[in-house]
Write an enzyme that holds these catalytic residues in place. Sequence first.
Site, PDB file in Angstrom:
ATOM      1  N   ARG A 134      69.490 -54.295  15.652  1.00  0.00           N
ATOM      2  CA  ARG A 134      70.494 -54.134  16.689  1.00  0.00           C
ATOM      3  C   ARG A 134      70.403 -55.326  17.630  1.00  0.00           C
ATOM      4  O   ARG A 134      69.295 -55.789  17.954  1.00  0.00           O
ATOM      5  CB  ARG A 134      70.276 -52.830  17.473  1.00  0.00           C
ATOM      6  CG  ARG A 134      70.793 -51.585  16.771  1.00  0.00           C
ATOM      7  CD  ARG A 134      72.314 -51.585  16.640  1.00  0.00           C
ATOM      8  NE  ARG A 134      72.832 -50.378  16.007  1.00  0.00           N
ATOM      9  CZ  ARG A 134      73.069 -50.239  14.703  1.00  0.00           C
ATOM     10  NH1 ARG A 134      72.832 -51.234  13.861  1.00  0.00           N
ATOM     11  NH2 ARG A 134      73.565 -49.109  14.229  1.00  0.00           N
TER      12      ARG A 134
ATOM     13  N   GLU B 161      79.302 -56.776  20.573  1.00  0.00           N
ATOM     14  CA  GLU B 161      80.027 -57.035  19.318  1.00  0.00           C
ATOM     15  C   GLU B 161      81.500 -56.677  19.483  1.00  0.00           C
ATOM     16  O   GLU B 161      81.796 -55.651  20.101  1.00  0.00           O
ATOM     17  CB  GLU B 161      79.400 -56.223  18.190  1.00  0.00           C
ATOM     18  CG  GLU B 161      77.968 -56.661  17.915  1.00  0.00           C
ATOM     19  CD  GLU B 161      77.294 -55.887  16.782  1.00  0.00           C
ATOM     20  OE1 GLU B 161      77.955 -55.067  16.121  1.00  0.00           O
ATOM     21  OE2 GLU B 161      76.098 -56.112  16.575  1.00  0.00           O
TER      22      GLU B 161
ATOM     23  N   HIS C 238      77.894 -58.526  11.619  1.00  0.00           N
ATOM     24  CA  HIS C 238      77.369 -57.164  11.388  1.00  0.00           C
ATOM     25  C   HIS C 238      77.759 -56.693   9.968  1.00  0.00           C
ATOM     26  O   HIS C 238      78.492 -55.724   9.807  1.00  0.00           O
ATOM     27  CB  HIS C 238      77.875 -56.178  12.451  1.00  0.00           C
ATOM     28  CG  HIS C 238      76.954 -55.004  12.615  1.00  0.00           C
ATOM     29  ND1 HIS C 238      76.673 -54.408  13.810  1.00  0.00           N
ATOM     30  CD2 HIS C 238      76.231 -54.308  11.696  1.00  0.00           C
ATOM     31  CE1 HIS C 238      75.840 -53.398  13.637  1.00  0.00           C
ATOM     32  NE2 HIS C 238      75.555 -53.319  12.353  1.00  0.00           N
TER      33      HIS C 238
HETATM   34  C1  GLV Z   1      74.554 -50.432  10.723  1.00  0.00           C
HETATM   35  O1  GLV Z   1      74.269 -51.240  11.544  1.00  0.00           O
HETATM   36  C2  GLV Z   1      74.034 -49.124  10.682  1.00  0.00           C
HETATM   37  O2  GLV Z   1      73.330 -48.713  11.610  1.00  0.00           O
HETATM   38  O3  GLV Z   1      74.321 -48.413   9.711  1.00  0.00           O
END
Ligand code: GLV
Length: 368
Positions: free
Chosen positions: A266, A295, A317
């Site tokens: 994260r 983001e 991401h």
């Molecule tokens: C992606 O970042 C997730 O947490 O699945």
Amino acid sequence: MSKTFRVFATCDIGPSIDLLRKRGYDVEVYPQPEAPPKSLIIQKVKSGIDGLITTLRDPIDAEVFEAGKGSLKVVAQIAVGFDNINRADANRYQIPFTNTAEVLTEATAEFAFFMLGALARRMWTAEHLTRENQWGYWHPYLPFLGNEVTGKTIAIIGTGRIGLAMIKKCAGFDMNILCYDPAYQNKEFVTAIQDTMDLRVARGISKEKNWIKYVPLNDALAQADFVSVHVPLIREGESSTPTYHLFNEQSLRKMKSSAFLVNTSRGPVVDENALAKALREKWIAGAALDVYEKEPLPANSPLRDPAIEDRCRLLPHFASAAEITRLSNDPNKGMAGRCVQGLIDVLEGNYEGDVTKMPYVVNKEAFV
Ligand code: GLV
């Protein structure tokens, strides 16, 4: 099924939505690719929906649970991370929420490894050279060289599911592995990896003997050629082992100047201002990021500084963004399938309606 369950999905999660419709559910899907405003989520919840399908982009807190008082029965998140859902609030309102752990473990770990490889071997810069017709010659060391991954030492920060999967990939590349976890240590797994490393040497598959061990964070940072982050985001006060800004000026300064940082966990685990400074001033050799403090990455992010472009890879991401991982209807393979199954389990009262027995419910502690 006698009751028609009403569900609002804040995002189209693909064909798995049809599974719900085939079961007679009344499902409304937010049609835009961007996240809906929170006010719309509240409005839908207030209208009396039974289930809410969320992504990591949706803030789910007391305001949302209050709107669903007496009607909202489950929040089904299509992600393994759930830092966007206020767990204490969910527990207070006695709303179970589910996540999609496990099905994205290998996809995320392999992406982290590919990012690491692309960063270390400077693939982005090398491809630009080719595309921009700047490739004038083959030369032993010009215009630049990358760094090998094989035989190097990696620190795995966080040894949950994805960290362990990353360890597997790194062991396959004959890397030495330093493990650190703020909360728990899987010594059995580490011993098993050491056994496979030893077997590879014994059977002539690897020449050099590799090793793996748990170490304190400072040792991991000081000794590693690569540091890969796999911790959940835990903010101050949420647990005794917060991870918010675990990577800050102080910790980045502990890394070797030749070392690379990879983050697929994260964004807020890394202080981006500190990282940009570390890259500009060359405290570390490079970084590859898939997640950000905000983001999508803002246009004015210091990480976009052209001065560090050659050593800072920025991905959107994307670590779990693979077809089967994201879309499979099979709850043992796809995030969408698992998300929908988690929702069905709660709404249809599977496991004799015992939430503590439902495998995809996260906040079981609220129902014991
Ligand atoms: C992606 O970042 C997730 O947490 O699945």
